[in-house]
Every structure is written in C-alpha cells, then in structure tokens.
Design an enzyme around this catalytic site. Structure first.
Site, PDB file in Angstrom:
ATOM      1  N   ARG A   1       0.907  -1.098   0.058  1.00  0.00           N
ATOM      2  CA  ARG A   1       0.018   0.161  -0.119  1.00  0.00           C
ATOM      3  C   ARG A   1       0.890   1.272   0.057  1.00  0.00           C
ATOM      4  O   ARG A   1       0.852   2.162  -0.821  1.00  0.00           O
ATOM      5  CB  ARG A   1      -0.921  -0.106   1.199  1.00  0.00           C
ATOM      6  CG  ARG A   1      -2.212  -0.949   1.261  1.00  0.00           C
ATOM      7  CD  ARG A   1      -2.682  -0.924   2.589  1.00  0.00           C
ATOM      8  NE  ARG A   1      -4.087  -1.632   2.598  1.00  0.00           N
ATOM      9  CZ  ARG A   1      -3.979  -2.934   2.618  1.00  0.00           C
ATOM     10  NH1 ARG A   1      -3.046  -3.891   2.426  1.00  0.00           N
ATOM     11  NH2 ARG A   1      -5.214  -3.821   2.791  1.00  0.00           N
TER      12      ARG A   1
ATOM     13  N   GLY B   1      -1.966 -10.699  -4.715  1.00  0.00           N
ATOM     14  CA  GLY B   1      -3.198  -9.764  -4.521  1.00  0.00           C
ATOM     15  C   GLY B   1      -3.138  -8.572  -4.260  1.00  0.00           C
ATOM     16  O   GLY B   1      -3.852  -7.498  -4.592  1.00  0.00           O
TER      17      GLY B   1
ATOM     18  N   SER C   1     -13.863  -9.957  -0.403  1.00  0.00           N
ATOM     19  CA  SER C   1     -12.497  -9.611   0.127  1.00  0.00           C
ATOM     20  C   SER C   1     -12.620  -8.022   0.397  1.00  0.00           C
ATOM     21  O   SER C   1     -13.510  -7.486  -0.593  1.00  0.00           O
ATOM     22  CB  SER C   1     -11.497  -9.990  -1.093  1.00  0.00           C
ATOM     23  OG  SER C   1     -10.317  -9.487  -0.877  1.00  0.00           O
ATOM     24  N   SER C   2     -11.808  -7.808   1.504  1.00  0.00           N
ATOM     25  CA  SER C   2     -11.663  -6.167   1.531  1.00  0.00           C
ATOM     26  C   SER C   2     -10.728  -5.522   0.594  1.00  0.00           C
ATOM     27  O   SER C   2     -10.757  -4.610   0.412  1.00  0.00           O
ATOM     28  CB  SER C   2     -11.273  -6.256   2.984  1.00  0.00           C
ATOM     29  OG  SER C   2      -9.927  -6.637   3.142  1.00  0.00           O
TER      30      SER C   2
ATOM     31  N   ASP D   1      -6.068 -14.122   7.951  1.00  0.00           N
ATOM     32  CA  ASP D   1      -4.575 -14.812   7.867  1.00  0.00           C
ATOM     33  C   ASP D   1      -4.224 -15.438   9.021  1.00  0.00           C
ATOM     34  O   ASP D   1      -3.953 -16.742   9.160  1.00  0.00           O
ATOM     35  CB  ASP D   1      -3.772 -13.793   7.301  1.00  0.00           C
ATOM     36  CG  ASP D   1      -4.128 -13.403   5.920  1.00  0.00           C
ATOM     37  OD1 ASP D   1      -5.101 -14.066   5.133  1.00  0.00           O
ATOM     38  OD2 ASP D   1      -3.509 -12.444   5.438  1.00  0.00           O
TER      39      ASP D   1
ATOM     40  N   ASN E   1     -13.665 -16.337   3.245  1.00  0.00           N
ATOM     41  CA  ASN E   1     -12.643 -15.817   2.362  1.00  0.00           C
ATOM     42  C   ASN E   1     -11.368 -16.458   2.285  1.00  0.00           C
ATOM     43  O   ASN E   1     -10.542 -16.259   1.608  1.00  0.00           O
ATOM     44  CB  ASN E   1     -12.620 -14.309   2.593  1.00  0.00           C
ATOM     45  CG  ASN E   1     -11.685 -13.758   3.527  1.00  0.00           C
ATOM     46  OD1 ASN E   1     -11.125 -14.595   4.481  1.00  0.00           O
ATOM     47  ND2 ASN E   1     -11.024 -12.583   3.529  1.00  0.00           N
TER      48      ASN E   1
END
Length: 427
Positions: free
Chosen positions: A27, A96, A170-171, A314, A337
C-alpha cells in the site's frame, strides 16, 4: 521438489524481529509512487509480492533506490496518476496486494495496461472491484474468464459519483478503490453491499492514506466518502510495521511450548491481526503487550475455542494448527474468504490437518478441529501457499517430526522464516 523435515522441538524461547508487513509495504509503495515528493520507506518487506509491485512501478516510470538488503526504499513520487504513450504489460505473480490496487490506480491513468499473473491469479476473483470501477467510468476488459485476471485497462480517468461495491468476499477490492478514489475527477461516495469482511484491513488502508495526506470519512463501514481531485503528499519517511500475520507463528509457538517475544509491532499496531494474541489468551496462554513487542508464554495446557475469526483471516489459519495442541474441539467460523486466497485454504487446511491425525469438519465457511491423542508424521503439501508452510511448522512442537513440501513458498512474505523459527527452537 524440495522438502524440509523439522525434528521434534523440546522448547521455544527467544526474540524474533519481524519482517515488514506485506499489506503495509505494498500500500505504502503505491501511494509513495502517486504522491508529490520523495518518500523513504524503512523496514520494507523483501519478498516476492513486494518485488512484483516494485517491478510494476519501475515499468510505469517510477524511479526509486532500493538498499542492498532491500528493506529500505526511496521512492520519487510522480505527484499524479501513471501515464504511458506505449501499451504496458505488467506481470504480478500471485500478488493480490499488487493486482487489485494497481488495477484501480491504472484506471485513473492515461494509457493501455495489461495485468497478468501466475495460473492461480487467474482463479482469484476481481469482478467486484472491476464492477465498481466501471460504475465510475473505467474501461476494463477481461482477456480470458469473465471476473478474473488477466485483464486490459484503457486508462481514461475515473469520474467519481456514487459507487456500490460488494464487501462480502474480500476487503482488498474496497482497499484498491479507496486508494484510487482521491485522484478521481469528482467526489466519490462508496456504498458497501453485503457484510464487509476483514474490516481491520480497511483500517490499515485508511491509516496509510492519512499519512499521505488524504482523509476518508465513513458511516460505520457502510458508506465511505472521498473528495476527488486530490493529490497524495509524501510524509517524507514512512516506517513499515512488522507483519502481524507473520508474528502469529512465533506467538503460537510460545503459547504451545515456551516463551517467545516478537518485536516490530505492539499494542498500538494498525494491523488487526495483532488480535490473534487475544485468541491465544482465550486458549490459556499468557500474553504481554509492549509498545514495540508482543510476548506469548505457555503457562499450562491450551484449551479449545469456538470463535468467529472473520476479522483476522490470515492469522486464524495459525489457530487451526495451534488447535492440535488444545484440549477439546476448536471451531473457526465465518472464514469463507479463506477460499479465495493463495489457494482454497479451507479445503487445503482440512486435508493437511487430517494427515497428521486430526479429526476435521470442513464447512462452507468454517472448520472444526479435534486433535488426536498422538500426532502422526506426515509430508505436508503447501499448495504454493506461504501460510500453510508456516502454519504446519508448529507440528514439530509435538514429539513428532513434520515434513514440509516446497518450503521455499514462504518467499511470498517471509523468505527466511524457517531460519528464524530455528533460532528460537531448542531440541
């Protein structure tokens, strides 16, 4: 195929300095590239997923300097969206955290961009993001199967307005859209359809955007408001926190058989996965929190738990293998998810847990694990999924060895994981 056999471990003790967070690293790299000014990122993760993002940024004309050990990167921001007069091809592996955000950012840009990846990436959905981008004026074309990469983007900018995005799978779709939204030509109002999964990952996104000068308002995660026509501004330096998901293996090891401290994250971390330590505490471990560390210690037999772990998907995988050492049946719920990650993690975890002797019930969005009286030695298939390899290292904390097939798959987020794990293991 390479394999690694871990002999039984008598006790774990020590301190582990965590590598930088994958979620935060990618990010921050993208926002640094779009921002005005130069950003020095420290404690950057050196792994496959980050390398795919760095290679993509270089191809898109972003200049940066990477230190010899690849954990410090100085990015010279463009101060605008990307632009290319020639068609651009980007190969993003199975990352991703590169595919989704770049897909959104390139819709803002000028040019034609094709995004491809490994075969597994072609099975990982992206339709909810693309549907939202199209509502804001994007031109995105699927090259093979509708709803999945590879895809081509005709970058012509995003116009803003009201957009509806599905939050139930998914966020990362919302994260990708949020990071692109401030560069749209108009204000953006994003409405979430369904229940937003993995909310803590959205908090990470909002926190990092704020560090780059953009504030997002929201109504209880149901509607998000982003002003358009903004420019990200470099904070100068940006420290990447240690990876909280990576911390989970060491904290679980301490909870099972010893005492382990992880450094690089602490009680004020922006990552929701630190809540994993609360689950260990519920199971009976002693947890100590500091500003820059978390410590887990075994103080007696662990007890099974039955919990909704939607917020820590996760790290929840690590509970599945920690359950092998708990008294009773552990249930991990609301984790659909897992099925759209690096592999279908629900089926994969169920299959491999059974190999070591556990009794497992695999549901549509849950897993139940009852440990055997005696664990069995097994060769664990890792499905090119870093987290499965790391999770099953914990089996060696029993009096049974464990063999990990293709241990090198940890290079996605934690290339030297097994070295670090060995550093706290006593035999």
């Amino acid at each position: 195929m390479n394999t690694l056999t871990l002999e039984p471990i008598a006790r774990v003790e020590g301190t582990v300095n965590l590598p930088g967070s994958k979620s935060v690293s990618n990010r921050a790299l993208l926002l640094a590239a779009l921002a005005r000014g130069t950003t020095r990122l420290t404690n950057l993760l050196d792994s496959d997923d980050i390398r795919h993002m760095l290679n993509a940024l270089k191809t898109l004309g972003v200049s940066y300097e990477l230190s010899a050990n690849k954990t410090e990167c100085t990015v010279h921001g463009l101060g605008r969206a990307f632009s290319s007069s020639e068609p651009v091809n980007l190969f993003l592996g199975n990352a991703g955290t590169a595919m989704r955000p770049l897909c959104a950012a390139l819709c803002l840009s000028n040019g034609e961009f094709t995004l491809t990846g490994e075969p597994r990436m072609e099975e990982r959905p992206i339709a909810h993001l693309v549907d939202a981008l199209r509502q804001a004026g994007a031109h995105v074309h699927y090259l093979k199967k509708d709803g999945y990469p590879p895809l081509t983007i005709e970058g012509k900018g995003l116009w803003g307005g009201e957009v509806v995005i599905d939050g139930s799978v998914s966020s990362q779709f919302l994260t990708a859209f949020l990071m692109a939204a401030p560069l749209a030509s108009g204000d953006v109002r994003i409405r979430i359809r369904g229940e937003l999964v993995s909310k803590p990952y959205i908090d990470i996104t909002l926190h990092i955007m704020k560090q780059f000068g953009v504030t997002v308002e929201h109504d209880d995660y149901q509607v998000f408001y982003v002003r358009g026509n903004q420019t990200y501004v470099s904070p100068g330096t940006f420290l990447v926190e240690g990876d909280a998901s990576s911390a989970s293996y060491f904290l679980a090891a301490g909870a099972i058989k010893g005492k382990v401290r992880v450094t690089g994250i602490g009680k004020n971390s922006i990552q929701g996965d630190i809540r994993f330590a609360d689950v260990l505490e519920k199971m009976g471990a002693k947890i100590t929190w500091g500003d820059d560390f978390i410590e887990a210690e075994n103080v007696g037999e662990l007890q099974a738990v039955d919990l909704d772990m939607n917020q820590i998907p996760d790290a929840a995988m690590t509970i599945a293998t920690a359950a092998l050492f708990a008294n009773g049946k552990t249930a991990i719920r609301n984790i659909y998810n897992w099925r759209v990650k690096e592999t279908d993690r629900l089926t994969a975890m169920a299959t491999e847990l059974r190999k070591v002797g556990a009794e497992v019930v695999e549901g549509h969005d849950f897993i139940e694990i009852t440990p055997p009286a005696q664990l069995k030695h097994a060769a664990i298939d890792t499905y090119n999924d870093h987290r499965i390899a790391m999770c099953f290292s914990l089996v060696a904390l029993s009096d049974t060895k464990v063999t990990i097939n293709d241990p090198g798959c940890t290079s996605k987020t934690f290339p030297d994981y097994f070295t670090k794990f060995a550093s706290v293991s006593q035999r």
